[in-house]
Motif scaffolding. Structure first.
Motif, PDB file in Angstrom:
ATOM      1  N   ALA A  35      55.630 -81.681  60.982  1.00 21.20           N
ATOM      2  CA  ALA A  35      54.379 -81.162  61.540  1.00 21.20           C
ATOM      3  C   ALA A  35      54.021 -79.819  60.917  1.00 21.20           C
ATOM      4  O   ALA A  35      52.865 -79.581  60.542  1.00 21.20           O
ATOM      5  N   TYR A  92      48.660 -80.795  63.688  1.00 17.13           N
ATOM      6  CA  TYR A  92      49.839 -81.397  64.308  1.00 17.13           C
ATOM      7  C   TYR A  92      50.540 -80.392  65.214  1.00 17.13           C
ATOM      8  O   TYR A  92      50.541 -79.185  64.945  1.00 17.13           O
ATOM      9  N   GLU A 135      55.181 -86.830  65.884  1.00 14.55           N
ATOM     10  CA  GLU A 135      53.997 -86.010  65.624  1.00 14.55           C
ATOM     11  C   GLU A 135      52.715 -86.826  65.532  1.00 14.55           C
ATOM     12  O   GLU A 135      51.665 -86.426  66.049  1.00 14.55           O
ATOM     13  N   ASP A 136      52.788 -87.954  64.862  1.00 15.86           N
ATOM     14  CA  ASP A 136      51.576 -88.743  64.679  1.00 15.86           C
ATOM     15  C   ASP A 136      51.126 -89.396  65.981  1.00 15.86           C
ATOM     16  O   ASP A 136      49.926 -89.425  66.286  1.00 15.86           O
ATOM     17  N   LEU A 146      49.473 -86.759  68.036  1.00 20.43           N
ATOM     18  CA  LEU A 146      48.184 -86.369  67.464  1.00 20.43           C
ATOM     19  C   LEU A 146      47.103 -87.391  67.795  1.00 20.43           C
ATOM     20  O   LEU A 146      46.017 -87.025  68.261  1.00 20.43           O
TER      21      LEU A 146
END
Length: 277
Positions: A76, A172, A182-183, A186
């Motif tokens: 991130a 992030y 992280e994704d 997000l």
């Protein structure tokens, strides 16, 4: 926007496992039919034997900008540094062991420039391991809140963002509480704030997923994912007793041996031509 750069590709790298995979990934960016890009290659504090490998990858094309971190601070943080350094009005994700199809950038750019209601666009992906392509990862065309229950409905390294949406919403989350999620965090955060993405229904990426991928999912990572799910589902308005199973899913799946998990997914996702008659 300098030098007519339209797409900034962001890639965080730490002690890359394979020179061949890293070079193939970078070369797939170089080979894009759309040429107005830059690749921000962030060395996230790699150890000495690996830094020269990353430097060699950065030397493959003058459009590659090598950035250095003094210590390993996680993906991130690496991606946020790249976002702040980016010159393009669009930001494409890539991982150091995935491969983009040659027309990926052009197709995604054409889509976003003609569909202003979407803030990012992803795609399906071919699943690959050391033996080659073994399956297809499918994702819904226009994901909605409930599509986050099982997994993220976007394949992170397949996505092209409008740069503004990442800058407006802080990029992030670099905190340890979402490490390796992280994704997922997000995309749930962006959706909860009224943004929408789209997935082109064709594979524009080769995504590496083999038996070792499951062994990397530690118990601590599963606990973090469970907490990310709880908060994200709450923000999306999909948290209630009927969806609590999905909050607990990381721990439940973790009880299945990695080899069995891999075999099950291999059976579910394998290419149609491999299916028994």
């Amino acid at each position: 926007m300098k030098n007519n750069i339209k797409i900034s590709v962001i890639m965080g790298v730490y002690n890359p496992a394979s020179q061949e995979r890293l070079f193939r990934s970078v070369q797939s960016v170089i080979d894009q039919s759309f040429a107005e890009w830059e690749l921000l290659l962030y060395d996230d504090g790699s150890q000495a034997p690996f830094t020269s490998l990353i430097q060699a990858a950065a030397a493959l094309d003058p459009r590659i900008l090598l950035l250095h971190g003094q210590q390993n601070r996680g993906l991130a943080h690496a991606l946020n540094v790249c976002i702040r350094s980016a010159s393009g009005s669009y930001i494409a994700r890539m991982d150091d062991d995935d491969v983009s199809k040659p027309d990926r950038f052009q197709k995604q750019l054409d889509f976003l420039e003609t569909h202003s209601q979407y803030q990012w666009v992803g795609s399906l992906a071919e699943l690959v391991d050391s033996h080659g392509v073994w399956g297809i990862e499918s994702v819904p065309e226009t994901p909605q809140g409930r599509d986050f229950l099982w997994n993220s409905p976007y394949i992170h390294p397949s996505v092209l963002f409008r740069a503004g949406v990442l800058l407006e919403h802080g990029g992030y989350d670099p905190s340890h509480s979402v490490l390796q999620c992280e994704d997922y965090e997000l995309f749930m955060r962006l959706h909860s704030r009224g943004n929408q993405g789209y997935n082109l229904q064709e594979p524009l990426l080769q995504y590496r997923e083999g038996r070792d991928s499951y062994r990397k999912r530690t118990y601590r990572r599963r606990i973090r994912e469970m907490k990310v799910r709880y908060r994200g589902f709450q923000d999306l308005g999909i948290l209630h007793p009927g969806t609590f199973f999905y909050v607990m899913k990381p721990l439940l799946v973790g009880a299945v041996p990695a080899s069995a998990h891999h075999s099950i997914k291999h059976w579910r996702k394998k290419k149609p031509q491999q299916m028994p008659k």
